[in-house]
Design a protein around this motif. Structure first.
Motif, PDB file in Angstrom:
ATOM      1  N   VAL A 169       0.831  -1.209   0.000  1.00  0.00           N
ATOM      2  CA  VAL A 169       0.000   0.000   0.000  1.00  0.00           C
ATOM      3  C   VAL A 169       0.864   1.256   0.000  1.00  0.00           C
ATOM      4  CG1 VAL A 169      -1.883  -1.164   1.210  1.00  0.00           C
ATOM      5  CG2 VAL A 169      -0.100  -0.014   2.533  1.00  0.00           C
ATOM      6  N   GLN A 173      -0.491   6.869   3.248  1.00  0.00           N
ATOM      7  CA  GLN A 173      -1.924   6.756   3.501  1.00  0.00           C
ATOM      8  C   GLN A 173      -2.247   5.716   4.574  1.00  0.00           C
ATOM      9  OE1 GLN A 173      -4.082   6.383  -0.242  1.00  0.00           O
ATOM     10  NE2 GLN A 173      -2.585   7.709  -1.267  1.00  0.00           N
ATOM     11  N   LEU A 185      -9.630  -1.446   1.703  1.00  0.00           N
ATOM     12  CA  LEU A 185      -8.995  -1.243   0.398  1.00  0.00           C
ATOM     13  C   LEU A 185      -9.992  -1.229  -0.746  1.00  0.00           C
ATOM     14  CD1 LEU A 185      -5.925  -3.622   0.920  1.00  0.00           C
ATOM     15  CD2 LEU A 185      -5.973  -1.123   1.111  1.00  0.00           C
ATOM     16  N   TYR A 188      -9.631   1.445  -3.370  1.00  0.00           N
ATOM     17  CA  TYR A 188      -8.410   1.450  -4.172  1.00  0.00           C
ATOM     18  C   TYR A 188      -8.535   0.479  -5.349  1.00  0.00           C
ATOM     19  CZ  TYR A 188      -6.007   3.885  -0.348  1.00  0.00           C
ATOM     20  OH  TYR A 188      -5.612   4.796   0.603  1.00  0.00           O
ATOM     21  N   TYR A 190      -6.866  -2.440  -7.574  1.00  0.00           N
ATOM     22  CA  TYR A 190      -5.878  -3.499  -7.383  1.00  0.00           C
ATOM     23  C   TYR A 190      -5.031  -3.575  -8.643  1.00  0.00           C
ATOM     24  CZ  TYR A 190      -3.892  -8.205  -7.248  1.00  0.00           C
ATOM     25  OH  TYR A 190      -3.041  -9.279  -7.287  1.00  0.00           O
ATOM     26  N   ALA A 237      -3.070   2.879  -6.120  1.00  0.00           N
ATOM     27  CA  ALA A 237      -3.537   1.499  -6.069  1.00  0.00           C
ATOM     28  C   ALA A 237      -2.835   0.747  -4.949  1.00  0.00           C
ATOM     29  CB  ALA A 237      -3.272   0.805  -7.408  1.00  0.00           C
ATOM     30  N   PHE A 238      -3.233  -0.521  -4.780  1.00  0.00           N
ATOM     31  CA  PHE A 238      -2.522  -1.429  -3.879  1.00  0.00           C
ATOM     32  C   PHE A 238      -2.257  -2.731  -4.639  1.00  0.00           C
ATOM     33  CE2 PHE A 238      -6.643  -3.382  -3.464  1.00  0.00           C
ATOM     34  CZ  PHE A 238      -6.399  -4.695  -3.072  1.00  0.00           C
TER      35      PHE A 238
END
Length: 302
Positions: A169, A173, A185, A188, A190, A237-238
């Protein structure tokens, strides 16, 4: 002329004393002296000048000594030369290595290479899991470390490592956090690694994330793992990757990135050692596979 005659001659020539040579040969001095006389008679040459006080080599004895030593050395070498000539030949074989192999697993590979070095010279060959599996199927690679799952019935495998995965991540943040829930998440996107380097497991993981509420996606191509890191560090994004700090995948982390364990999700990446079934337990790789089963008897975890 018998080999024993030459052994007796060399012993006396090196000791220059019949009694000392007899002790060295574990025999009496009298029969030793007689055997040397027999050799001299057969050669028609006197090999030693003898007196009550000393023994010296004659010119003929001096000339014979290096010849006799050479003959005895060659005869003594027959057993090991025969073993060398008849032992199995050492073969060079290749083991496929995907990206990001954990150092503990790499140590096991090195241990396997050492275990089989008398029969096989084990070399490593890099590649993505699908390419490595194809090379094993084609016989180009003897073995491969491959990310699971592998469903080909022509291949046999051995579990060697399970690695826990975490959320990658934007660090700013999630400052001060030691873990994260998947539900945090959902806002966000992926981003997975590019398809050309992504193990099949991550395709399953992608579908699982969709079912758990992660709907947004960012697709990358031809950027490698570095491209994924750029997107995450930018806060867009993560991703999901190895949690263990010792994993080489941690080398792709940029400044504004953190890897956190999940509180409500436990993804794991399994790695197996894979070989072609018909080459394994009863084929040309039987000894290599048997050694691998011993070295990797206890799968690693991280």
């Amino acid at each position: 002329m018998e080999m024993l005659h030459l052994r007796y001659f060399v012993a006396v020539a090196e000791e220059l004393n019949f009694s000392a040579a007899a002790r060295r040969l574990h025999m009496a001095a009298s029969p030793l002296s007689q055997r040397v006389k027999d050799l001299e008679h057969e050669l028609g040459q006197q090999l030693f000048d003898r007196s009550t006080h000393h023994v010296t080599l004659t010119p003929a004895g001096t000339a014979l000594l290096p010849l006799a030593r050479d003959i005895l050395e060659q005869v003594n070498a027959i057993p090991w030369r025969l073993r060398e000539a008849t032992k199995p030949q050492r073969s060079t074989v290749f083991l496929g290595m995907p990206a990001g192999v954990h150092p503990d697993l790499r140590d096991r590979v090195n241990a396997l290479a050492e275990r089989v070095r008398d029969r096989f010279e084990l070399k490593r060959w890099p590649g993505a899991s699908p390419d490595l599996l194809a090379a094993v199927q084609e016989g180009k690679l003897a073995l491969a470390l491959a990310r699971m799952p592998v469903a080909d019935p022509a291949l046999d495998s051995l579990p060697v490592m399970t690695e826990r995965l975490g959320a990658v991540v934007p660090a700013d943040q999630f400052a001060g956090r030691e873990a994260v829930s998947l539900s945090e998440l959902t806002g966000y996107a992926y981003v997975a690694s590019p398809e050309e380097s992504t193990p099949a497991y991550f395709e399953q993981l992608d579908h699982q994330l969709t079912s758990l509420g992660i709907k947004k996606r960012i697709k990358l191509s031809n950027t490698g793992y570095g491209g994924v890191s750029e997107i995450i560090s930018s806060g867009l994004a993560f991703s999901i990757s190895m949690l263990d700090e010792a994993s080489p995948m941690q080398l792709y982390r940029l400044e504004n990135m953190a890897v956190l364990p999940f509180t409500d999700f436990r993804p794991e990446l399994d790695t197996n050692l894979v070989w072609r079934r018909d080459r394994g337990d009863s084929g040309d790789l039987a000894d290599l596979v048997a050694a691998a089963r011993e070295v990797f008897a206890e799968p690693l975890t991280s």
